[in-house]
Design an enzyme around this catalytic site. Sequence first.
Site, PDB file in Angstrom:
ATOM      1  N   HIS A  92       0.822  -1.248  -0.061  1.00  0.00           N
ATOM      2  CA  HIS A  92      -0.034   0.004   0.074  1.00  0.00           C
ATOM      3  C   HIS A  92       0.918   1.175  -0.132  1.00  0.00           C
ATOM      4  CE1 HIS A  92      -3.313  -2.640   0.582  1.00  0.00           C
ATOM      5  NE2 HIS A  92      -2.472  -3.161   1.902  1.00  0.00           N
ATOM      6  N   ARG A  93       1.949   1.100  -0.548  1.00  0.00           N
ATOM      7  CA  ARG A  93       3.007   2.260  -0.583  1.00  0.00           C
ATOM      8  C   ARG A  93       3.329   2.659   0.822  1.00  0.00           C
ATOM      9  NH1 ARG A  93       4.448   3.558  -5.246  1.00  0.00           N
ATOM     10  NH2 ARG A  93       5.156   5.826  -4.762  1.00  0.00           N
ATOM     11  N   LEU A  94       3.220   2.051   1.761  1.00  0.00           N
ATOM     12  CA  LEU A  94       3.831   2.454   3.060  1.00  0.00           C
ATOM     13  C   LEU A  94       5.387   2.070   3.294  1.00  0.00           C
ATOM     14  CD1 LEU A  94       0.585   1.131   4.901  1.00  0.00           C
ATOM     15  CD2 LEU A  94       1.016   3.238   4.262  1.00  0.00           C
TER      16      LEU A  94
END
Length: 191
Positions: free
Chosen positions: A169-171
């Site tokens: 999740h692009r974390l």
Amino acid sequence: MTDPFTLFDQWYAQARETEINDSNAMALATADARGRPSVRMVLLKGHGPDGFVFYTNFEGRKAGELLVNPHAALLFHWKSLRRQIRIEGAVGPVDDAAADAYFASRSRDSQLGAWASDQSRPLPSRNIFMARFEEASARFAGGPVPRPPHWSGFRVVPERIEFWQDREHRLHERRLFERQDDGWCEGLLYP
């Protein structure tokens, strides 16, 4: 951990096991005297606390830019590991002994290619380059190929090293090491 070189060694060892081709490939970004950037891929040929080393023709564009503006950025991107390492720092030439030792370790054809190439200059036809290669081959037939006077290496002495790890999740996780006096300060960056 406050030693970025230990972490680099760990990630680099994993990349050598998983990357099919050229796990030592890194993007090298330079800028000319007017600040115009340029980037290309080069191969890491040595590394440690004293810096990251690559070799090149000193008459080519990248060397010209580094000699005028001795700062660079490197980027390792290992897609299979979903990781990258960014390095920024000052640049200086390696000593002659290091350049001679590395040049001697190259294949004979690579050594001859260093004599034949006017790196980054216009080439009217591939045949001209191959003829120059054959001339170099004849010139050094039967003996060792010495390092050309215009061929050496550069060492990027890091001031900043960032380790980027892909997360769902692009974390993403970003760890930044910055040189301070005799050591390193470690922190995190937002993704």
